[in-house]
Design a protein around this motif. Structure first.
Motif, mmCIF file in Angstrom:
data_model
loop_
_atom_site.group_PDB
_atom_site.id
_atom_site.type_symbol
_atom_site.label_atom_id
_atom_site.label_comp_id
_atom_site.label_asym_id
_atom_site.label_seq_id
_atom_site.Cartn_x
_atom_site.Cartn_y
_atom_site.Cartn_z
ATOM 1 N N GLN A 46 30.780 34.562 45.930
ATOM 2 C CA GLN A 46 31.707 34.800 44.822
ATOM 3 C C GLN A 46 31.596 33.623 43.851
ATOM 4 O O GLN A 46 31.055 32.578 44.212
ATOM 5 C CB GLN A 46 33.133 34.894 45.371
ATOM 6 C CG GLN A 46 33.495 33.733 46.294
ATOM 7 C CD GLN A 46 34.849 33.880 46.984
ATOM 8 O OE1 GLN A 46 35.592 34.785 46.676
ATOM 9 N NE2 GLN A 46 35.157 32.984 47.904
ATOM 10 N N SER A 71 34.178 32.131 42.777
ATOM 11 C CA SER A 71 35.408 31.338 42.932
ATOM 12 C C SER A 71 35.170 29.849 43.232
ATOM 13 O O SER A 71 36.026 29.021 42.881
ATOM 14 C CB SER A 71 36.306 31.972 43.997
ATOM 15 O OG SER A 71 36.618 33.299 43.620
ATOM 16 N N GLN A 81 36.079 27.514 40.557
ATOM 17 C CA GLN A 81 37.477 27.047 40.401
ATOM 18 C C GLN A 81 37.609 25.618 40.924
ATOM 19 O O GLN A 81 38.191 24.752 40.271
ATOM 20 C CB GLN A 81 38.439 27.930 41.210
ATOM 21 C CG GLN A 81 38.617 29.349 40.700
ATOM 22 C CD GLN A 81 39.675 30.087 41.526
ATOM 23 O OE1 GLN A 81 40.601 29.491 42.061
ATOM 24 N NE2 GLN A 81 39.526 31.394 41.625
ATOM 25 N N ARG A 110 25.595 38.881 48.536
ATOM 26 C CA ARG A 110 26.240 39.353 49.765
ATOM 27 C C ARG A 110 25.247 40.149 50.572
ATOM 28 O O ARG A 110 24.457 40.915 50.009
ATOM 29 C CB ARG A 110 27.466 40.208 49.450
ATOM 30 C CG ARG A 110 28.600 39.352 48.903
ATOM 31 C CD ARG A 110 29.886 40.111 48.697
ATOM 32 N NE ARG A 110 30.762 39.316 47.825
ATOM 33 C CZ ARG A 110 31.917 39.734 47.357
ATOM 34 N NH1 ARG A 110 32.372 40.936 47.677
ATOM 35 N NH2 ARG A 110 32.644 38.959 46.581
ATOM 36 N N GLN A 124 29.259 37.931 38.810
ATOM 37 C CA GLN A 124 30.709 37.867 38.665
ATOM 38 C C GLN A 124 31.087 36.963 37.497
ATOM 39 O O GLN A 124 30.293 36.145 37.032
ATOM 40 C CB GLN A 124 31.345 37.308 39.942
ATOM 41 C CG GLN A 124 31.511 38.350 41.047
ATOM 42 C CD GLN A 124 32.360 37.828 42.194
ATOM 43 O OE1 GLN A 124 32.540 36.616 42.355
ATOM 44 N NE2 GLN A 124 32.868 38.734 43.005
ATOM 45 N N GLU A 174 34.256 34.504 36.684
ATOM 46 C CA GLU A 174 35.459 33.885 37.226
ATOM 47 C C GLU A 174 36.286 33.306 36.080
ATOM 48 O O GLU A 174 35.730 32.881 35.060
ATOM 49 C CB GLU A 174 35.031 32.733 38.161
ATOM 50 C CG GLU A 174 36.132 32.196 39.031
ATOM 51 C CD GLU A 174 36.386 33.089 40.240
ATOM 52 O OE1 GLU A 174 35.554 33.985 40.493
ATOM 53 O OE2 GLU A 174 37.413 32.899 40.921
ATOM 54 N N PHE A 195 43.719 38.221 48.505
ATOM 55 C CA PHE A 195 42.659 37.217 48.414
ATOM 56 C C PHE A 195 43.312 35.910 48.848
ATOM 57 O O PHE A 195 44.351 35.539 48.284
ATOM 58 C CB PHE A 195 42.154 37.076 46.971
ATOM 59 C CG PHE A 195 41.692 38.376 46.364
ATOM 60 C CD1 PHE A 195 40.408 38.866 46.590
ATOM 61 C CD2 PHE A 195 42.562 39.123 45.564
ATOM 62 C CE1 PHE A 195 39.995 40.060 46.028
ATOM 63 C CE2 PHE A 195 42.146 40.323 45.000
ATOM 64 C CZ PHE A 195 40.864 40.795 45.240
ATOM 65 N N PHE A 209 42.974 32.924 48.278
ATOM 66 C CA PHE A 209 43.107 31.807 47.323
ATOM 67 C C PHE A 209 44.125 32.085 46.225
ATOM 68 O O PHE A 209 44.290 31.286 45.303
ATOM 69 C CB PHE A 209 41.746 31.433 46.716
ATOM 70 C CG PHE A 209 40.797 32.596 46.579
ATOM 71 C CD1 PHE A 209 40.012 32.978 47.660
ATOM 72 C CD2 PHE A 209 40.711 33.313 45.402
ATOM 73 C CE1 PHE A 209 39.136 34.056 47.562
ATOM 74 C CE2 PHE A 209 39.842 34.377 45.294
ATOM 75 C CZ PHE A 209 39.050 34.769 46.376
ATOM 76 N N VAL A 210 44.781 33.240 46.275
ATOM 77 C CA VAL A 210 45.856 33.506 45.305
ATOM 78 C C VAL A 210 47.100 34.021 46.039
ATOM 79 O O VAL A 210 47.004 34.661 47.072
ATOM 80 C CB VAL A 210 45.428 34.545 44.233
ATOM 81 C CG1 VAL A 210 44.515 33.909 43.198
ATOM 82 C CG2 VAL A 210 44.774 35.757 44.853
ATOM 83 N N GLY A 217 39.889 41.498 40.727
ATOM 84 C CA GLY A 217 40.869 40.828 41.578
ATOM 85 C C GLY A 217 41.435 39.635 40.828
ATOM 86 O O GLY A 217 40.742 38.972 40.069
ATOM 87 N N CYS A 218 42.738 39.375 41.048
ATOM 88 C CA CYS A 218 43.347 38.258 40.341
ATOM 89 C C CYS A 218 44.624 37.822 41.040
ATOM 90 O O CYS A 218 45.022 38.417 42.039
ATOM 91 C CB CYS A 218 43.651 38.655 38.891
ATOM 92 S SG CYS A 218 44.687 40.131 38.766
ATOM 93 N N ALA A 236 44.147 32.951 38.349
ATOM 94 C CA ALA A 236 42.693 33.047 38.486
ATOM 95 C C ALA A 236 42.330 34.518 38.578
ATOM 96 O O ALA A 236 43.144 35.353 38.983
ATOM 97 C CB ALA A 236 42.221 32.304 39.734
ATOM 98 N N PHE A 237 41.119 34.813 38.153
ATOM 99 C CA PHE A 237 40.645 36.189 38.306
ATOM 100 C C PHE A 237 39.135 36.161 38.520
ATOM 101 O O PHE A 237 38.468 35.166 38.196
ATOM 102 C CB PHE A 237 40.987 37.040 37.067
ATOM 103 C CG PHE A 237 40.315 36.557 35.807
ATOM 104 C CD1 PHE A 237 39.047 37.026 35.454
ATOM 105 C CD2 PHE A 237 40.938 35.634 34.972
ATOM 106 C CE1 PHE A 237 38.424 36.572 34.298
ATOM 107 C CE2 PHE A 237 40.316 35.183 33.815
ATOM 108 C CZ PHE A 237 39.058 35.654 33.478
ATOM 109 N N GLY A 238 38.631 37.245 39.084
ATOM 110 C CA GLY A 238 37.188 37.356 39.270
ATOM 111 C C GLY A 238 36.793 38.814 39.115
ATOM 112 O O GLY A 238 37.424 39.704 39.702
HETATM 113 N N1 PHE Z 1 36.539 36.152 44.378
HETATM 114 C C1 PHE Z 1 37.154 37.458 44.479
HETATM 115 C C2 PHE Z 1 36.085 38.480 44.905
HETATM 116 O O1 PHE Z 1 34.934 38.144 44.941
HETATM 117 C C3 PHE Z 1 37.777 37.888 43.181
HETATM 118 C C4 PHE Z 1 38.949 37.053 42.794
HETATM 119 C C5 PHE Z 1 38.811 35.895 42.030
HETATM 120 C C6 PHE Z 1 40.220 37.411 43.183
HETATM 121 C C7 PHE Z 1 39.894 35.142 41.659
HETATM 122 C C8 PHE Z 1 41.326 36.681 42.831
HETATM 123 C C9 PHE Z 1 41.143 35.536 42.063
HETATM 124 O O2 PHE Z 1 36.400 39.600 45.213
#
Ligand code: PHE
Length: 342
Positions: free
Chosen positions: A170, A172, A175, A196, A210, A212, A250, A252-253, A284-285, A307-309
């Motif tokens: 990812q 992430s 971040q 992956r 992705q 981020e 997720f 991390f959030v 995702g966020c 945060a979002f991805g």
């Molecule tokens: N890293 C997550 C994924 O790969 C996406 C995500 C990023 C979700 C940041 C929440 C915050 O699915």
């Protein structure tokens, strides 16, 4: 005497037939018509003949001289033509082909989408960061609140190296790298390839892209998150969009969400595009988990962040109506060219 003439004519004819190139014609001319040539030396012998014979043979020789010269001339013309034809055969060009057509490159739809996203976020005050494809477990998992035996690690089927490094699953980790580099408040985005260990099908590939995003400041809330994501989607799809948040997990959030966008084709009625749901699952966020802020040396008592991805490939597929991810990664230039005009 007559026989001598005939033999000479035949010899001339034979020699002429063997000539393939114009430049060899000169030596034929010299050897028959030149000062020391065969006809000239015959002329010299005329003085030994009687007056009558001399007149006759002289005429004959003159006729031969003219005939040889004519044959040499016409051979020259024939050779010129055939040399020209050969050159045309070798050096022809097709002037109907546009000489620039092969030279012009075009942008791949994923690159177009990535640059578009970067532009949109830069315009909103975000900084574009990069991160390595080969990561440590710390950046890809631990610092993101995914400890060693956390079930979330099973969510990612990861490509590991023997020395413990891995291909990031990812974006992430950017971040964490962003927090290490910058002091809050800051706004960052980080695009790039992720990996992956997945089976390939129409919507999955083992390598994809992705995007981020992270914003850290005082008093950041879910409202800020919705504002920035909705603005971004409006710009990407060039129309007013409606979004909704569903709970999503997720590590991390906290809270974590899945963000959906109301289907632009059927306006929520349900169609093939949105699989009759009326909504399209996009990304995702969530609000950055305090443990993640701490891992990046940011005090969670003072600062908060979102945060979002999201998948760049997925966004490009939605925007350009591409139903299969595989040609996106297939390297077929004709495929990419179709989108360069958009
Ligand atoms: N890293 C997550 C994924 O790969 C996406 C995500 C990023 C979700 C940041 C929440 C915050 O699915």
């Amino acid at each position: 005497m007559e026989k001598v003439f005939q033999a000479l004519e035949q010899e001339f004819q034979k020699v002429l037939e063997t000539i393939q190139q114009i430049r060899d014609l000169d030596s034929v001319k010299t050897s028959f018509l030149g000062k020391k040539g065969k006809l000239t030396s015959m002329m010299k012998q005329l003085k030994d003949l009687s007056n009558e014979e001399r007149a006759e043979v002289g005429k004959k020789i003159n006729r031969l001289k003219t005939a040889f010269q004519e044959k040499l001339d016409s051979k020259r013309v024939t050779l010129k033509k055939s040399e020209f034809n050969k050159r045309m055969e070798k050096e022809w060009i097709d002037i109907t082909i546009d000489p620039m057509a092969e030279e012009t490159g075009s942008m791949h739809p994923i690159s177009i989408m990535q640059q578009r996203l970067e532009d949109i976020f830069v315009a909103m005050g975000f900084e574009v960061l990069d991160g390595p494809h080969i990561e440590t477990e710390f950046y890809n998992f631990e610092a993101l609140n995914i400890p060693e035996h956390h079930p979330a690690r099973d969510m990612h089927d990861t490509f590991y190296f023997e020395d413990g490094h891995l291909l990031r699953t990812q974006t992430s980790p950017i971040q964490i790298r962003g927090m290490e580099k910058l002091d809050p408040p800051f706004r960052i985005v980080g695009p790039g390839k992720v990996f992956r260990c997945e089976r390939t099908d129409a919507s999955h590939d083992s390598v994809f892209h992705q995007f981020e995003g992270m914003m850290v400041d005082k008093n950041i809330s879910v409202a800020n998150l919705i504002y920035f994501l909705k603005t971004m989607l409006g710009e990407v799809f060039e129309s007013e969009v409606e979004v909704r948040l569903r709970p999503g997990y997720f590590p991390f959030v906290e809270p974590g969400f899945e963000l959906d966008m109301r289907c632009l084709l059927c306006a929520g009625e349900g169609c093939k595009f949105c699989k009759q749901v009326g909504w399209i699952e996009l990304l995702g966020c969530g609000m950055v988990h305090p443990n993640v802020l701490r891992a990046g040396n940011v005090d969670p008592e003072k600062y908060s962040g979102f945060a979002f991805g999201m998948g760049i490939d997925r966004l490009a597929m939605l925007k350009y109506d591409i139903s299969d991810i595989r040609p996106l990664h297939g390297g077929n230039l004709n495929f990419a060219r179709v989108f360069s005009i958009k």
